[in-house]
Design an enzyme around this catalytic site. Structure first.
Site, PDB file in Angstrom:
ATOM      1  CD  GLU A 185     -50.115  17.183 -17.200  1.00  0.00           C
ATOM      2  OE1 GLU A 185     -50.694  16.231 -16.641  1.00  0.00           O
ATOM      3  OE2 GLU A 185     -50.008  17.257 -18.432  1.00  0.00           O
ATOM      4  CB  THR A 188     -50.626 -21.799 -25.099  1.00  0.00           C
ATOM      5  OG1 THR A 188     -49.814 -21.779 -26.266  1.00  0.00           O
ATOM      6  CG2 THR A 188     -49.754 -21.638 -23.879  1.00  0.00           C
ATOM      7  CG  LEU A 231     -51.346 -16.660 -19.006  1.00  0.00           C
ATOM      8  CD1 LEU A 231     -52.245 -16.320 -20.179  1.00  0.00           C
ATOM      9  CD2 LEU A 231     -49.910 -16.824 -19.486  1.00  0.00           C
ATOM     10  NE  ARG A 250     -47.293 -17.591 -10.572  1.00  0.00           N
ATOM     11  CZ  ARG A 250     -47.609 -17.821 -11.837  1.00  0.00           C
ATOM     12  NH1 ARG A 250     -48.670 -17.232 -12.364  1.00  0.00           N
ATOM     13  NH2 ARG A 250     -46.887 -18.626 -12.576  1.00  0.00           N
ATOM     14  CD  GLU A 278     -45.722 -14.921 -21.033  1.00  0.00           C
ATOM     15  OE1 GLU A 278     -45.090 -15.968 -20.865  1.00  0.00           O
ATOM     16  OE2 GLU A 278     -46.125 -14.206 -20.098  1.00  0.00           O
ATOM     17  CB  VAL A 292     -50.202 -17.530 -30.931  1.00  0.00           C
ATOM     18  CG1 VAL A 292     -50.274 -16.053 -30.607  1.00  0.00           C
ATOM     19  CG2 VAL A 292     -51.568 -18.166 -30.778  1.00  0.00           C
ATOM     20  CB  ALA A 293     -44.882 -17.273 -31.704  1.00  0.00           C
ATOM     21  NE  ARG A 294     -45.777 -20.331 -40.070  1.00  0.00           N
ATOM     22  CZ  ARG A 294     -45.459 -21.316 -40.852  1.00  0.00           C
ATOM     23  NH1 ARG A 294     -45.190 -22.490 -40.354  1.00  0.00           N
ATOM     24  NH2 ARG A 294     -45.427 -21.155 -42.160  1.00  0.00           N
ATOM     25  CB  ALA A 295     -50.402 -16.209 -36.368  1.00  0.00           C
TER      26      ALA A 295
HETATM   27  C1  AOF Z   1     -52.257  14.858 -19.537  1.00  0.00           C
HETATM   28  N1  AOF Z   1     -51.777  14.303 -18.400  1.00  0.00           N
HETATM   29  O1  AOF Z   1     -51.406  12.554 -17.074  1.00  0.00           O
HETATM   30  C2  AOF Z   1     -52.396  12.149 -19.161  1.00  0.00           C
HETATM   31  C3  AOF Z   1     -52.856  12.745 -20.364  1.00  0.00           C
HETATM   32  O2  AOF Z   1     -59.952  10.391 -20.546  1.00  0.00           O
HETATM   33  P1  AOF Z   1     -59.173  11.558 -20.001  1.00  0.00           P
HETATM   34  O3  AOF Z   1     -59.981  12.759 -19.762  1.00  0.00           O
HETATM   35  O4  AOF Z   1     -58.330  11.154 -18.806  1.00  0.00           O
HETATM   36  O5  AOF Z   1     -58.143  12.012 -21.156  1.00  0.00           O
HETATM   37  C4  AOF Z   1     -57.290  11.081 -21.688  1.00  0.00           C
HETATM   38  C5  AOF Z   1     -56.352  11.735 -22.680  1.00  0.00           C
HETATM   39  O6  AOF Z   1     -55.525  12.689 -22.010  1.00  0.00           O
HETATM   40  C6  AOF Z   1     -55.389  10.728 -23.262  1.00  0.00           C
HETATM   41  O7  AOF Z   1     -55.927  10.120 -24.428  1.00  0.00           O
HETATM   42  C7  AOF Z   1     -54.183  11.582 -23.587  1.00  0.00           C
HETATM   43  O8  AOF Z   1     -54.395  12.301 -24.788  1.00  0.00           O
HETATM   44  C8  AOF Z   1     -54.195  12.556 -22.440  1.00  0.00           C
HETATM   45  N2  AOF Z   1     -53.398  11.984 -21.332  1.00  0.00           N
HETATM   46  N3  AOF Z   1     -52.739  14.075 -20.520  1.00  0.00           N
HETATM   47  O9  AOF Z   1     -52.281  16.096 -19.673  1.00  0.00           O
HETATM   48  C9  AOF Z   1     -51.828  12.995 -18.160  1.00  0.00           C
HETATM   49  N4  AOF Z   1     -52.501  10.808 -18.938  1.00  0.00           N
HETATM   50 ZN    ZN Z   2     -54.377  16.418 -18.650  1.00  0.00          ZN
END
Ligand code: AOF
Ligand code: ZN
Length: 378
Positions: A65, A209, A217, A220, A308, A313-316
């Site tokens: 925002e 693996t 991993l 690329r 991957e 691991v896949a089975r587990a």
């Molecule tokens: C938003 N806009 O773009 C995102 C949000 O560690 P901070 O302060 O960055 O806060 C992380 C928390 O903010 C995250 O766990 C989630 O609840 C929210 N993420 N919120 O308004 C954003 N990425």
């Molecule tokens: Zn925010």
């Protein structure tokens, strides 16, 4: 400033697509996108500013925002804001986004879904409404929920979203014993696999693996090297060789090794000295529970992990009921009897017909076929 419902849905869908591009890039945060939309002189909607969540640690790093408001400048006054996740209400690394929207004079806020984070959940909406802003929640909600599945899983269940990818031969094998890496998938499938890697925070394999294939991993795809996820090895005894490609390319591309707390301290020390992050967890009856490994990853901020290999691991993961999404790529090749079965004794057909999974996509990738399954919601 309000728009008709179809226009609002269209802008939210655009925001959701934009946000999706941040998958794998901004963990532990969710990848959010925000569009500030207003009407031009002809009364047509136009985007005045767009923003996405900045990767952690980036200069001027902000939530979506704030980045969008910065781009819109004074054009935000009276505009409508489309944001894929509820704007935050807490003072975290940045001040609350809800406050920033209020201060910018936004008139209406359209939200994809509520933030599952208990520090925010509902409070962001409340803050906006208390300031007299018109708020709509749940526009294009199903798509936003799918987008934030990993984040929600980390926050509410302390485990990441798990995507299991299997590459099998036509006769159901994943490799030949002692032969190292065997090419099963076509180049086109491999490009898709690398694309999947880029949208995950971490990629996980077992020590079997790591020893058999000595894989790298990394992602690329051209121009995507920086999108390589954290590489995680499940290695109870900390056997990963110091000269393996994984150890040699760490910590530039991080390697996290999950071992039992009974692992040899000298091995742990040597691997740590190579830049490997060694995570010691309780080992139960000689093995590490999948749930324990997943909790260790979620605690460190991982929201999406791609598994991957190999067969054990896949089975587990399947036996633990820990797989959310499953993609089986069948290469146009036969490896012949005596090769390594895909699921170490578990029937692949039984998994593919398991009613707890829904088939959401199927098709061809060059000469390969693929099936994409998703665990049905509870
Ligand atoms: C938003 N806009 O773009 C995102 C949000 O560690 P901070 O302060 O960055 O806060 C992380 C928390 O903010 C995250 O766990 C989630 O609840 C929210 N993420 N919120 O308004 C954003 N990425
Ligand atoms: Zn925010």
């Amino acid at each position: 400033m309000t728009f008709d419902a179809t226009t609002e849905l269209r802008y939210m869908a655009a925001a959701e697509r934009l946000a999706r591009r941040g998958l794998g890039k901004v963990w532990p945060n969710p990848p959010v996108a925000c569009l500030i939309v207003r009407k031009n002189e002809a009364g047509q909607p136009v985007i005045a500013g767009r923003g996405v969540t900045s990767p952690p640690g980036s200069a001027n790093g902000s939530h979506a925002e704030v980045n969008a408001l910065r781009a819109a400048g004074d054009q935000a006054m009276g505009a409508t804001c489309f944001v894929t996740l509820e704007p935050c209400s807490h003072y975290g690394r940045t001040p609350p986004c809800s406050l920033a929207l209020i201060n910018a004079g936004v008139e209406r806020v359209v939200i994809g879904m509520r933030d599952p984070n208990p520090r925010v959940s509902g409070r962001g909406v409340q803050m906006l409404q208390d300031a007299g802003i018109d708020v709509a929640v749940g526009v294009h909600q199903a798509a936003c929920e799918a987008l934030y599945h990993g984040f929600t899983s980390r926050i509410t269940m302390q485990k990441p979203h798990v995507f299991l990818k299997l590459a099998v031969s036509r006769d159901g094998y994943i490799g030949k014993k002692g032969a190292g890496q065997v090419k099963i998938s076509s180049d086109l499938s491999m490009r898709h696999v690398h694309g999947f890697r880029a949208t995950h925070d971490a990629i996980l394999i077992g020590i079997g693996t790591a020893l058999a294939d000595d894989p790298q991993l990394t992602c690329r795809l051209p121009g995507m090297a920086k999108r390589s996820p954290v590489r995680v090895v499940l290695d109870r005894e900390a056997r990963l060789p110091l000269n393996s490609k994984l150890a040699r390319t760490s910590p530039e591309v991080p390697v996290w090794l999950i071992c039992g707390n009974d692992a040899d301290p000298d091995r742990v020390q040597a691997l740590s000295a190579c830049g490997v992050l060694v995570i010691r967890v309780p080992a139960n009856n000689g093995h590490i529970e999948i749930e324990t490994a997943l909790r260790a990853l979620a605690t460190r901020g991982i929201t999406r992990v791609m598994v991957e290999g190999g067969a054990r691991v896949a089975r587990a993961f399947l036996e633990a009921g820990a797989v959310d999404d499953l993609c089986v790529v069948t290469g146009n090749i036969e490896l012949g009897e005596g090769s390594v079965p895909a699921l170490a004794g578990m029937e692949l057909d039984a998994v593919l017909s398991d009613p707890t999974f829904a088939r959401i996509d199927a098709g061809c990738l060059g000469d390969d076929r693929y099936l994409y399954l998703r665990r049905r919601g509870d």
